[in-house]
Every structure is written in C-alpha cells, then in structure tokens.
Design an enzyme around this catalytic site. Structure first.
Site, short mmCIF file in Angstrom:
data_model
loop_
_atom_site.label_atom_id
_atom_site.label_comp_id
_atom_site.label_asym_id
_atom_site.label_seq_id
_atom_site.Cartn_x
_atom_site.Cartn_y
_atom_site.Cartn_z
N LEU A 35 65.61 63.12 90.28
CA LEU A 35 66.06 63.87 91.40
C LEU A 35 67.50 63.25 91.83
O LEU A 35 67.85 61.49 92.05
CB LEU A 35 65.93 64.32 93.06
CG LEU A 35 66.39 64.34 94.19
CD1 LEU A 35 65.38 65.73 94.87
CD2 LEU A 35 67.00 63.62 94.41
N ASP A 38 73.92 62.23 96.27
CA ASP A 38 75.17 62.02 96.89
C ASP A 38 75.64 61.72 95.43
O ASP A 38 75.46 60.07 95.10
CB ASP A 38 75.43 61.57 97.47
CG ASP A 38 74.56 61.80 99.27
OD1 ASP A 38 73.95 62.72 99.20
OD2 ASP A 38 74.90 61.40 100.13
N GLN A 54 74.09 59.02 93.44
CA GLN A 54 72.47 58.95 94.39
C GLN A 54 70.95 59.06 93.31
O GLN A 54 71.79 60.72 92.18
CB GLN A 54 71.79 59.58 95.21
CG GLN A 54 72.85 58.72 96.28
CD GLN A 54 72.06 57.71 97.12
OE1 GLN A 54 70.80 57.95 97.65
NE2 GLN A 54 72.64 56.50 97.10
N TYR A 97 71.63 52.82 99.46
CA TYR A 97 71.99 54.82 99.93
C TYR A 97 73.40 55.19 99.64
O TYR A 97 74.11 53.64 98.61
CB TYR A 97 71.52 54.90 101.83
CG TYR A 97 70.92 55.14 102.20
CD1 TYR A 97 69.72 55.51 101.05
CD2 TYR A 97 70.46 55.93 103.11
CE1 TYR A 97 67.78 55.71 101.45
CE2 TYR A 97 68.48 56.43 103.75
CZ TYR A 97 67.77 56.35 102.64
OH TYR A 97 66.56 56.70 103.00
N SER A 98 74.08 56.55 100.08
CA SER A 98 75.52 56.27 99.80
C SER A 98 76.77 55.02 100.38
O SER A 98 76.40 54.08 101.06
CB SER A 98 75.96 57.42 100.20
OG SER A 98 75.09 58.34 99.55
N ARG A 156 75.25 54.92 107.96
CA ARG A 156 76.16 54.93 106.61
C ARG A 156 76.50 55.05 106.87
O ARG A 156 77.53 56.29 106.52
CB ARG A 156 74.09 55.48 106.23
CG ARG A 156 73.87 57.53 106.43
CD ARG A 156 73.09 57.24 106.10
NE ARG A 156 72.47 58.88 106.85
CZ ARG A 156 71.50 59.18 107.29
NH1 ARG A 156 71.09 58.18 108.23
NH2 ARG A 156 71.53 60.36 107.81
#
Length: 484
Positions: A35, A38, A54, A97-98, A156
C-alpha cells in the site's frame, strides 16, 4: 530475516516490474505489491527529481509505514522503486510518517515524523536523515523530540521553508484543549529549533486535525496548503471524507497571522486526492498527490490483488487572483506517441464518439453554442464514468455510479463557463485525471473496469454544439531503469 530486509524487498520489487495486471497503471507511480500513500521528500538534487512516498511493503493495511524512493530527470524515465526508510529503532518503531526533503551541502536530506506508541500514548519526534549511496536513508539527529505543550500527540508532517535567509518549518497539529486542527511554525536558530506558535487564521474551528501542511510563496503571496480532517460536506465542495486545499494571503512570522487570506479552497475536486506535497525548482511549483483516500479501503478492489493506490501525475501550480491553477507538468508531453494523434474537428454536432488507447491524453475545446447540458463520458463497455456540465447552474458533476467495482458516487463543484468548455483528460488503466478550464479546477479519481477493454470517449448534448476541436494521443508507459 528482519521484518524490513531492504535487499530482499528490493529484489521482490525487481521481479514485480514491469507491472502486468490490467488494473496496473502505465504512467502513474505505483507498486507491484503493498500500500502506498503520501508523497514525501520531494527534492531536486544533483540533476534529478527525487520522489519518496509512504509504503507498506508487507501488506495492504495502513501500518508498517516505510518510505519508498525513485528518481527521475524528466518525469518519464524513473529508477526502479526501492525501499529507502523503514521503522527500526525506538523512535520510529510504529512508523516512519510523512515529511519533506532538501538538498544541502551536496547531500539529499529528509525530515520526517517518527511515530512511537507507548500503550495508548503517541510520542512523535521530528528527525533528519541523509540519503546514502545504497538508496537507504541514514537516520540522523532528532530536532524536535516530542509534541509541545497544548498540542496532542497528533503532531506530524514537517515541511521546511526559508524566509530572509533563515530556515523554518510548518507542521500539522491538533490542539489539546478542544481537539481542533492547527499548524505550528518552528524557527532554526544556531542549530536548534524553536516553536513560534500557531499560524492564526480566520477559519476558526475547522476540523479536528490539519495534516500535511506546505507553506509556499508565489510572488508576494503566501499559500498554506493543508489537509483538514472532520469538515462537513457541502453541496458543491468538501465532499470527500477528508479534504486537501489551501488559503492564500500574507504570513507574518512576527505576529504569526495569516493576513488577508482567502477562503479555504480545494486543490482537487475528484474522489481520490489527498496529502499533496509541493516543491519548487527553477521557479516552478510542482505538486504530487496521493490518489487515494484514508478510511475508504473498500473503494479499491486492487487490494484483492495485493496492491493499493497510485500517485498523481506531477502538476505545475500557478496563483492567479488568490486561486491556484494546476496543469500537468510540461515534461509529460514526451509521453505522447505523436504518430497516434487523432484530430477532432466537428461543427454543429450533438454527439461524438472516439475509441481510446490503452493510455490516452484527450485535449478538447467545446464551443457550446446554444447547448445547456453537456456530458463527456468514458465508456468501458456497459460501465461509464461521466462529466456532466449544467450551463444554467454552472455546475460540473463527476459521476461514477455506473461503474460496477470500486468506489461510486458523485462529486459536484461550481465551474464558470461562458462560451467554451476546456477539458484535458489523462486516462490510464484505472487512474483518471481531469483538468478543467485550463487548470482552473482539477479532479483525480480511480475506476476499476470489470472488463479489459479500451474505453470509448463519448460526448452528448441537449442541442448541437457550435464545434468540438481537439486531439487524442496514445501515451507511452513510464520507463523504469536500474538504479544508478
């Protein structure tokens, strides 16, 4: 074997290209398995554009968040995707994370959010890293070790920007007091980062979280791009579960006020667009977005085949009178197979049809004459995706209710058309991107045709159009090469 074995995962990626399933897109970035979401770390460095995004290489769930990486010089030829950043220490054990990227002193560096959970407590940290020759990101210093007072653990997606020779970042956040969304600014001073506080806007209570902020400059104007979560849908906008849009104005870093800003406007009117990131190179603002939507996984039947989602085509942004216009990056013209071009030049016509290619670009200029209702359709046998324009109401409706698989529904938005409707469509295997009125509005969406057939373009109106002119091209596939 380690959970994230770069060598093994990269080898599996190599075996997955070229992408072969009939739902796999030909000129949109996507993966043979897992999957993606971002886009991250968009950077121009040493003669190439670097695109991170991501990726969960272990399945089609929103967990195991890693970063994949490709680079390109022309948005047509790409290095083969590789695993670049993955959770492997106490700070990011629950996900990388982003974040953003920058070219600094001969190195490509990234800044990302480390996600760590201790029971029900989320402890975010913002960390710099450096791209290595083997394609992995070396994890360097943590510049912000936790969320500040008054902000929850939903903190974030840092984005770096510069003003007057100083470096700053904006970061998405949620206020602890009332669990509403906001954006904070940090300033770098002598190697440390200081919280300047929230960006003050006139938006008030505007959702429970603001994700993926970007702070852009267009001349004298500042544009804050962000993704508010928790807005109520309205008749002509905010119709997705989560939105992606912007306000344009003037940001004072002294008072932290976004002054004289516009209303919140969406960047894209389609079903499948979220978490855009923008970077600037040689005066161009280039955007990539995620073609997908959080918390709507059942809308994407490719999950059954082991992969989910795409990235959008790169878009060039311009700001005119407080409104962002977006158009496909000029390099994408090189995807056109010139000898395939089909000319459209019809006068006094109320219907028209044209068989498309495996991947097509359609450029149309529709002179309306006396017509009040215009429908442009992509027919997949008995299935249909349509763009219905009501000239009296000045409303465009995107309708995919006639598709059998995947997400359905309608999206409506206001679109002013005087005499001529301009439409540019990129039609891939499942990804469709539409640009209206020379980029005044855009729409990204995914469809999953039941049968493996080439779509047909059809136009129907209530009375004869004055004319329809344009071209249809077959588009080539992206070319993936060995990493170098």
């Amino acid at each position: 074997m380690e959970k994230f074995d770069k060598k093994a995962i990269d080898a599996r990626l190599a075996q997955g290209f070229p992408l072969e399933h009939r739902w796999h897109n030909r000129f949109h970035l996507e993966m043979p398995f897992g999957l993606i979401n971002d886009p991250n770390g968009l950077t121009y460095h040493e003669g190439a554009y670097h695109i991170f995004y991501q990726w969960n290489p272990l399945g089609c769930e929103h967990k195991n968040k890693c970063w994949a990486h490709v680079k390109t010089r022309d948005f047509v030829h790409y290095t083969r995707p590789e695993l670049s950043l993955w959770p492997d220490d106490v700070h990011d054990k629950d996900g990388c994370y982003s974040g953003c990227g920058l070219s600094e002193k001969g190195h490509l560096r990234v800044l990302y959010t480390c996600n760590r959970k201790e029971g029900s407590v989320r402890i975010p940290a913002q960390r710099l890293g450096t791209l290595q020759e083997d394609g992995s990101v070396r994890k360097d210093e943590i510049i912000i070790p936790d969320h500040p007072e008054g902000i929850t653990g939903h903190f974030r997606d840092p984005f770096l920007f510069s003003r007057h020779g100083r470096r700053y970042l904006v970061i998405g956040a949620q206020r602890a007091e009332n669990e509403t969304g906001t954006v904070l600014v940090y300033e770098e001073r002598e190697g440390s980062w200081y919280n300047l506080g929230e960006v003050h806007t006139r938006l008030g209570d505007f959702g429970y979280m603001w994700e993926c902020p970007n702070l852009l400059q267009f001349g004298n104007y500042d544009v804050l791009v962000f993704c508010p979560q928790g807005l109520e849908a309205r008749e002509y906008d905010r119709q997705n579960i989560y939105q992606a849009g912007y306000i344009a104005g003037h940001l004072s870093l002294d008072s932290m006020d976004m002054m004289q800003h516009t209303k919140f406007q969406e960047l894209d009117r389609g079903f499948d667009f979220y978490a855009p990131q923008v970077f600037e190179h040689e005066g161009r603002h280039l955007l990539l977005g995620w073609m997908g939507m959080p918390d709507k996984d059942d809308d994407y039947p490719s999950k059954e085949k082991g992969w989910m989602y795409s990235l959008t085509l790169p878009r060039e942004l311009r700001l005119r009178q407080g409104h962002i216009y977006s158009r496909p990056a000029r390099e994408l013209r090189d995807l056109r197979i010139q000898e395939s071009a089909v000319e459209i030049d019809k006068s006094e016509v109320s219907s028209l049809s044209q068989t498309l290619f495996d991947g097509s670009e359609i450029l149309l200029e529709i002179e309306l004459g006396q017509a009040k209702q215009i429908e442009v359709m992509l027919n997949y046998g008995l299935e249909r995706l349509s763009f219905q324009y009501d000239r009296v109401q000045q409303v465009m409706v995107i309708n995919r209710d006639d598709m059998k698989r995947g997400g359905r529904g309608q999206r409506k938005f206001k679109l002013f058309v005087d005499q001529s409707l301009s439409l540019q469509l990129f039609v891939d295997k499942t990804a469709v991107e539409a640009f209206f009125q020379h980029g005044e509005e855009a729409a990204s969406l995914l469809v999953f045709p039941e049968k493996n057939i080439q779509p047909e373009l059809e136009i129907q109106t209530d009375v004869s159009l004055a004319s329809v002119t344009g071209k249809v091209w077959a588009l080539d596939s992206f070319k993936y090469q060995l990493n170098s």
